[in-house]
Design a protein around this motif. Structure first.
Motif: not given
Length: 486
Positions: A122-134, A198-211
């Motif tokens: 889900n970290e890849a969503l930041r790349v996707v969002k930067r391009l304005g894609i859902p 720490k890496a796993t918690m960071a992953l879980l913290c990003r859950i709400p970032e998806a559309d």
């Protein structure tokens, strides 16, 4: 003018169990008139022959899906299954973000209506969002596990011991039955100072970032968890993105290799209806038992008197290349004594076909979510023997709310004894409790079919997902029309 084709890009992870449901999503998108492109991290970076083989089989069986392998990094570390696997895997994904970005740009981002990434990516969503894609995630485990994962970061944020220190203390999470903290995925049971934690918690913290999140489940199987996901109290102060329960995706894609019917199916043809116990512990080598454990299973099956089909993997201590001598591994005379009523298959059996065979009466499973759904859609009662990942969490719901399984409790001490194997096989095959498990399993089989029919909850959820994608896409286009003309 010709309408530009609507494309959805899928970005699966490097796990067979995550990749196969993603490809079933690809099939559903094709059915709805979308073009599908799959961006793949070079499968060669994972030391797992099975994964590359599945990718090639699927690519061959879905010619209309475009597969694009992202160029490998110069210094890509090989991924091996060990204690630091998750850290290395997440590090690898972040290195590929730029490659994904370039790939999306090369597709002229405006033709891309949405990108769906594996939930671990889900970290890849930041790349996707930067391009304005859902950007959406596909969560390939249960809705209940998703509820738990979404809440874990805030549970500890409110103070309290680490999950590891909680031991078997029941965790009270919103919308879920109490569950021992020790049943959480291994990564969050690490020391909170560790990289893995720490890496796993960071992953879980990003859950709400998806559309939005697509979940491989259906509403009536997990009504309590699904209700929790829609409740603002689930994560106080943070809204969860919409969740679409679009499953069950159950496929024999991974089983499509054999041109001729597997020998075990012919053997099943000769057995009475619902008389065979099927034992199988997942698609990856971590599902192999010790020699001592294999012997306990054998003695239990022998004493139970029931027919069985058992998929055996050599213990991890054995040379994976060598052909396993089962006679040497199993108790003296076991093979001869059970020859008439048992069949042992090495390494692999076509699980979906076996579960759906009328001779199959029960399923001893490691509770991987794909296997659970395969059992549910076949209407087969189960015996839970969780091994790793989120399987212990799945077990809680299968035995509890769903009521379709009994538990082999010996796994908690690290060894399931022969006496328990015998007793639990008898319970599910002979007792009144077993009949109740079977009746509920049959009811869920019906419910799964209903969910996927016209007007069913999973069909409606998928239509809602496509409608939401279209409306986001229209919003992006109209903003471009307003700002782009200057």
């Amino acid at each position: 003018p010709m309408e530009k084709e609507k494309t959805v890009v899928l970005y699966p992870g490097l796990f067979v169990s995550h990749f196969v449901p993603m490809m079933q999503l690809a099939g559903a998108l094709l059915d709805h008139g979308y073009a599908v492109s799959v961006a793949l991290i070079d499968p060669g970076v994972k030391e797992d022959v099975a994964f590359g083989a599945v990718v090639r089989r699927v690519a061959a069986s879905m010619p209309s899906v475009r597969f694009h392998t992202l160029r490998a990094m110069e210094d890509t570390p090989k991924l091996t299954h060990d204690a630091r696997f998750m850290v290395r895997y997440l590090d690898l994904l972040s290195r590929y973000n730029e490659r994904l970005h370039d790939f999306l740009c090369s597709m002229h981002a405006r033709n891309v209506h949405a990108v769906v990434v594996d939930s671990v990516s889900n970290e890849a969503l930041r790349v996707v969002k930067r391009l304005g894609i859902p950007g959406y995630t596909l969560f390939t485990s249960s809705a209940a596990t998703f509820v738990a994962f979404a809440q874990l970061p805030t549970v500890l944020a409110e103070g309290g011991a680490s999950f590891k220190e909680l031991g078997d203390t029941p965790l009270e999470l919103f919308g879920l039955p109490p569950m021992p903290a020790s049943h959480l995925s291994g990564e969050v049971l690490e020391d909170p100072e560790s990289d893995t934690y720490k890496a796993t918690m960071a992953l879980l913290c990003r859950i709400p970032e998806a559309d939005g999140t697509l979940v491989n489940t259906f509403e009536s199987l997990e009504s309590r968890a699904v209700a929790a996901l829609r409740d603002p109290r689930c994560i106080p102060g943070r809204a969860l993105p919409p969740v679409y329960c679009i499953g069950p995706f159950v496929s024999s894609i991974a089983d499509a290799e054999a041109k001729e019917r597997h020998e075990c199916l012919a053997w099943l043809d000769g057995q009475p209806d619902r008389s065979v116990v099927f034992l199988c512990f997942g698609s990856i080598g971590t599902g192999s038992h010790s020699e001592e454990q294999l012997r306990e299973i054998a003695v239990g099956l022998d004493k139970s008197g029931h027919r069985f089909l058992w998929v055996v993997r050599a213990p991890a201590s054995h040379d994976p290349g060598a052909d396993t001598d089962l006679d040497a591994l199993l108790p003296d005379g076991f093979m001869e004594r059970t020859n008439a009523r048992g069949l042992i298959v090495k390494l692999w059996a076509p699980q979906v076909e076996v579960l759906r065979h009328k001779a199959t009466g029960a399923f001893v499973t490691h509770c991987g979510w794909n296997s659970v759904l395969e059992g549910v859609t076949a209407g087969v009662p189960m015996l839970c023997w969780p091994l790793y990942s989120e399987q212990k969490m799945n077990k809680v719901h299968m035995v509890g709310d769903m009521g379709i399984a009994a538990e082999m409790v010996g796994w908690q001490q690290g060894l399931v004894k022969a006496g328990e194997v015998e007793a639990k096989v008898r319970l599910v095959m002979e007792s009144e409790e077993g009949r109740e498990l079977r009746a509920r399993a049959a009811a869920y089989k019906e419910a799964a079919a209903t969910a996927c029919d016209d007007g069913g909850t999973s069909r409606l959820a998928f239509a809602q997902f496509l409608a939401d994608v279209a409306s986001r896409q229209n919003r992006v286009c109209s903003e471009e029309a307003i700002h782009g003309s200057r």
